[in-house]
Enzyme design. Structure first.
Site, PDB file in Angstrom:
ATOM      1  N   GLY A 281       0.813  -1.209   0.000  1.00 17.23           N
ATOM      2  CA  GLY A 281       0.000   0.000   0.000  1.00 17.23           C
ATOM      3  C   GLY A 281       0.849   1.263   0.000  1.00 17.23           C
ATOM      4  CG  ASP A 282       3.362   1.698   3.149  1.00 14.57           C
ATOM      5  OD1 ASP A 282       2.263   2.162   3.508  1.00 14.57           O
ATOM      6  OD2 ASP A 282       3.997   0.861   3.816  1.00 14.57           O
TER       7      ASP A 282
END
Length: 304
Positions: free
Chosen positions: A250-251
């Site tokens: 997600g990052d």
């Protein structure tokens, strides 16, 4: 310059085992010790994509020193507030066919340290990007991200918030440029299950009504959707590949989105870049390289 804030950075001790049996001695097949935290992950992937950033946050003790040393060895710019007491976290992540995480609480952050961080935020100028990512220690108030965003009022700064329920909701009154909940986080906010792209779009629009300008929702194996402030909606399926670990994916999506937006100025291209980076990390041991991102980018781009 892109600034990433990780209020509660960590050393992530990632262990891989063939199986995990509670109450028994388990042995790893391989392990990694990495500087971690959502904002730090964003900075690391941005570095791989050739985008300069500066990692902000709070560090303490010998673990904090190790975090800073690792990031400097990777060629990142850092500007941490050093705490006088406590230790930065060590988080344990176990991969045994399914992922198990044990996350530490983190050190206490004093009001003086918060003031020092706010001074750094005030120095961010027009044209910069500020990413607020991840959890905060219990010693910080739930409106911490909102307080930070208040310092950017009146400036032409791209603000991005990637956080869970309370931190995210508190920030919306400051109208962040982009928020990036995943399907589970979005569902938690509205006490429902986000089971389809249509549901994700509907509730992303509700987040806009609450103050967010643009909403990027990651849907795991189903891909991602981007609901823009101009009314346009873009979506992309997840590319096919073998998932090795979803830690940092997600990052990586946030980093890819930033890099794509900076390069093209296009939300569509930013989404393609974001999902390429997120998927590349999921298919890798560790965070995605520029080569792995570009390989996926070339495959999915024409299909969007």
């Amino acid at each position: 310059m892109v600034y990433t804030l990780t209020a509660n950075p960590s050393l992530d001790y990632e262990m891989h085992t063939q199986s995990l049996t509670p109450g028994k001695v388990n042995r790893s097949t391989k392990e990694f010790l990495r500087a971690g935290g959502k904002g730090i992950n964003v900075s690391l992937v941005l570095k791989n994509l050739g985008v300069e950033s500066c990692a902000l946050g709070f560090t303490a003790g010998f673990t904090g020193s190790q975090i800073e040393e690792q990031l400097l060895s990777f060629g990142l710019h850092t500007d941490f507030v050093r705490l006088e007491k406590g230790l930065s976290r060590i988080n344990v992540k176990i991969e045994s066919g399914e992922e198990t995480e044990i996350n530490s609480v983190g050190p206490e952050i004093t009001s003086d340290s918060v003031d020092a961080m706010m001074k750094k935020i005030e120095s961010i100028t027009d044209g910069d990007t500020l990413v607020l990512a991840g959890s905060i220690p219990p010693s910080l108030p739930k409106d911490f991200y909102r307080s930070i965003l208040e310092k950017t009022r009146g400036k032409k700064i791209i603000t991005i918030v990637d956080a869970s329920k309370e931190l995210l909701l508190e920030s919306l009154s400051e109208h962040p440029f982009l928020i990036k909940p995943n399907d589970a986080e979005l569902g938690e906010i509205f006490s429902i299950e986000i089971s389809s792209e249509e549901s994700a779009i509907l509730h992303a629009k509700k987040m806009q009504e609450m103050g967010a300008r643009n909403v990027l929702v990651s849907l795991g194996a189903k891909g991602a959707v981007l609901v823009c402030e101009d009314g346009k909606i873009f979506s992309s399926p997840a590319p096919k590949g073998k998932v090795v670990s979803t830690v940092g994916s997600g990052d990586s999506m946030v980093a890819g989105f930033i890099a794509g937006l900076q390069k093209s100025g296009s939300f569509k291209e930013a989404l393609i870049s974001g999902i390429s980076a997120g998927s590349a990390s999921a298919f890798s041991e560790g965070l995605a390289s520029a080569e792995s991102i570009e390989k996926i980018r070339a495959a999915i781009g024409p299909k969007l």
